[in-house]
Design a protein around this motif. Sequence first.
Motif, PDB file in Angstrom:
ATOM      1  N   MET A  10       0.883  -1.149  -0.091  1.00  0.00           N
ATOM      2  CA  MET A  10       0.193  -0.034  -0.018  1.00  0.00           C
ATOM      3  C   MET A  10       0.885   1.082  -0.082  1.00  0.00           C
ATOM      4  SD  MET A  10      -3.081   1.113   2.534  1.00  0.00           S
ATOM      5  CE  MET A  10      -4.218   0.014   1.737  1.00  0.00           C
ATOM      6  N   SER A  11       0.378   2.477  -0.690  1.00  0.00           N
ATOM      7  CA  SER A  11       1.328   3.568  -0.916  1.00  0.00           C
ATOM      8  C   SER A  11       0.695   4.427   0.167  1.00  0.00           C
ATOM      9  CB  SER A  11       1.068   4.065  -2.176  1.00  0.00           C
ATOM     10  OG  SER A  11      -0.261   4.472  -2.422  1.00  0.00           O
ATOM     11  N   GLY A  12       1.422   5.726  -0.025  1.00  0.00           N
ATOM     12  CA  GLY A  12       1.053   6.841   0.640  1.00  0.00           C
ATOM     13  C   GLY A  12      -0.310   7.339   0.295  1.00  0.00           C
ATOM     14  N   GLU A  13      -1.042   7.001  -0.865  1.00  0.00           N
ATOM     15  CA  GLU A  13      -2.155   7.235  -1.148  1.00  0.00           C
ATOM     16  C   GLU A  13      -3.259   6.144  -0.815  1.00  0.00           C
ATOM     17  OE1 GLU A  13      -1.242   7.451  -5.637  1.00  0.00           O
ATOM     18  OE2 GLU A  13      -2.562   9.254  -5.270  1.00  0.00           O
ATOM     19  N   GLY A  14      -2.971   5.113  -0.096  1.00  0.00           N
ATOM     20  CA  GLY A  14      -3.799   4.113   0.639  1.00  0.00           C
ATOM     21  C   GLY A  14      -4.377   3.327  -0.527  1.00  0.00           C
ATOM     22  N   ALA A  15      -3.743   3.024  -1.571  1.00  0.00           N
ATOM     23  CA  ALA A  15      -4.435   2.321  -2.897  1.00  0.00           C
ATOM     24  C   ALA A  15      -4.096   0.825  -2.460  1.00  0.00           C
ATOM     25  CB  ALA A  15      -3.711   2.525  -4.164  1.00  0.00           C
ATOM     26  N   GLY A  16      -5.345   0.150  -2.815  1.00  0.00           N
ATOM     27  CA  GLY A  16      -5.209  -1.426  -2.602  1.00  0.00           C
ATOM     28  C   GLY A  16      -4.424  -2.098  -3.809  1.00  0.00           C
ATOM     29  N   ASP A  17      -4.374  -3.325  -3.762  1.00  0.00           N
ATOM     30  CA  ASP A  17      -3.733  -4.143  -4.697  1.00  0.00           C
ATOM     31  C   ASP A  17      -4.510  -4.050  -6.008  1.00  0.00           C
ATOM     32  OD1 ASP A  17      -5.653  -6.055  -4.558  1.00  0.00           O
ATOM     33  OD2 ASP A  17      -4.444  -7.228  -3.100  1.00  0.00           O
ATOM     34  N   ALA A  18      -3.980  -4.835  -7.143  1.00  0.00           N
ATOM     35  CA  ALA A  18      -4.341  -4.695  -8.310  1.00  0.00           C
ATOM     36  C   ALA A  18      -5.791  -5.250  -8.340  1.00  0.00           C
ATOM     37  CB  ALA A  18      -3.504  -5.390  -9.292  1.00  0.00           C
ATOM     38  N   GLY A  19      -6.187  -6.219  -7.560  1.00  0.00           N
ATOM     39  CA  GLY A  19      -7.303  -6.956  -7.369  1.00  0.00           C
ATOM     40  C   GLY A  19      -8.350  -5.856  -6.690  1.00  0.00           C
ATOM     41  N   GLY A  20      -8.137  -4.840  -6.104  1.00  0.00           N
ATOM     42  CA  GLY A  20      -8.960  -4.135  -5.411  1.00  0.00           C
ATOM     43  C   GLY A  20      -8.954  -4.575  -3.914  1.00  0.00           C
ATOM     44  N   PRO A  21      -9.380  -3.839  -2.879  1.00  0.00           N
ATOM     45  CA  PRO A  21      -9.517  -4.179  -1.647  1.00  0.00           C
ATOM     46  C   PRO A  21     -10.428  -5.431  -1.329  1.00  0.00           C
ATOM     47  CG  PRO A  21     -11.230  -2.308  -2.020  1.00  0.00           C
ATOM     48  CD  PRO A  21     -10.152  -2.731  -3.359  1.00  0.00           C
ATOM     49  N   PRO A  22     -10.312  -6.213  -0.366  1.00  0.00           N
ATOM     50  CA  PRO A  22     -11.041  -7.371  -0.062  1.00  0.00           C
ATOM     51  C   PRO A  22     -12.566  -6.898   0.092  1.00  0.00           C
ATOM     52  CG  PRO A  22      -9.268  -7.309   1.610  1.00  0.00           C
ATOM     53  CD  PRO A  22      -9.380  -5.989   0.630  1.00  0.00           C
ATOM     54  N   GLU A  23     -13.381  -7.882  -0.135  1.00  0.00           N
ATOM     55  CA  GLU A  23     -14.800  -7.483  -0.157  1.00  0.00           C
ATOM     56  C   GLU A  23     -15.322  -7.414   1.267  1.00  0.00           C
ATOM     57  OE1 GLU A  23     -17.194 -10.155  -2.736  1.00  0.00           O
ATOM     58  OE2 GLU A  23     -16.111  -9.586  -4.323  1.00  0.00           O
ATOM     59  N   VAL A  24     -16.285  -6.514   1.275  1.00  0.00           N
ATOM     60  CA  VAL A  24     -16.981  -6.586   2.867  1.00  0.00           C
ATOM     61  C   VAL A  24     -17.887  -7.620   2.910  1.00  0.00           C
ATOM     62  CG1 VAL A  24     -18.282  -5.217   4.215  1.00  0.00           C
ATOM     63  CG2 VAL A  24     -17.019  -3.973   2.662  1.00  0.00           C
TER      64      VAL A  24
END
Length: 486
Positions: free
Chosen positions: A1-15
Amino acid sequence: MSGEGAGDAGGPPEVPAETDYLSVRVRGIYTTALTELLQDSTTDGVPTRVVQASEPIRDRFDAEFPATAADATVEPTDERQGIGLSGAPWAVTRLAERLASVGRDTFAWDATLPAGAVYQGVVTDDVGSGAVVDCGPDSGFLPYSAADDYVEEGDVLRVQVRDPRPPWDDDRAELGTDLVVDGGLVELRRGGSRGSSEAARMAEMLPVDVPDGWAPRWDRAADDAGLDALADALGRAVDRVATVTDAAEMDPDDAPCPLAAPEATIWCWFGRESRFELDDHRRGVTATMPGHHRTKAADYAASAAVDFAEAVAGERFQPDDPFPFAAVTRQFGPREGDRLALHHGKPDGRLITLGHGEVRDYDPEGQVTVRRQMSAGGTYDALGVERQAGDVAITKLQEGRWWYPTVYRGDDGTRRGTYVNICTPVELFPNAARYVDLHVDVVKHTDGTVERVDDDELDEAVARGHVSEALAEKARGVASAVENAL
């Protein structure tokens, strides 16, 4: 995760489908500000609720907070420079996205060894009181007191992360060989006997079966929780038992390697601007002195002093009051004659110490001058000048400035070049000046030539997600201003 808080290429885990809200437990010096920031905020349509709040927080907010299991926990790191978030991956990812947006100089990084993760590790070294264990993504430290059996170099062990550590910390994550899972209000430990303990009797009252061979231990917050909340917490722990049990029974061909990660851990480092943003959030709840978090992060002893000042004169503080640099440094340092380290953070989370020097000049308006004796060998970056015996570095550091200059001189006083580092706003703590290097720098050679360097490294850091575009633009603007001034 970066300083921008981006998730990985697959997106954040589902709720999880059954989730009504994201529950978070907050502790430490940032608690009031983060509670104000997170409470009732919404991410991806999921509202956030602070749970298990302490009595001072309940009084400060004049509100009741549920005593339910937390999806994630937020705690300050040992040196108070930032926070660690641990818990359910979906919750940790969303909280990190929110917290990484506090200010331009907030950075966030995924832990290489997250809390609760299980690995097939290989013992690589004996370091006195324990062993270094290669877990694959990184190495951890296994105290001999936390090992089931005798440990020696070359052993292959199943280990679990007990205490993860941020990337800027010199210490390795602490490991153990027994298995523990956390449910938010209760933890289950493998190998313990259920017996007739009070914790076991409480668990037996609930409609959740504790697996054989696992013993419960309830958190103090469980005393205020209802039966439904206790059952929910125990159910979460039992679900994670299955994950780590499956991992423990695996017999992988290769080691080291990861086996299971029921939780995630993300680290957030706060820069000076971010600490003052957190001051503003706190000020919306209670009287807050200018530089509240900046001062508390500087020294453990400063917490009591800040609390006392706010208790006595809190209502007199105004949002536009300046940070009392002179008063804080006179009490805690740095002052003339002190030893000061340069803690040179990198956007990927590493911390490099650029030596220690003596504070030769102190300005109560916010500046110190540090003199370092340089060792011979190698060259000064970008200047192309050899380091010689007797060389000294004279560094002028201004609190809150996005850059600082270092002049290198020979033992006869001859100027050997000037290097201007572009960085997040400098914080002058008692024992170290702290900032994060933003790659691009400006140098002035002895012939008067001015050169701007390492723009490509900044571009690469943005591409990798280590630096946000907004922060990169600020760095480029500062570099241009310094270049023109030189």
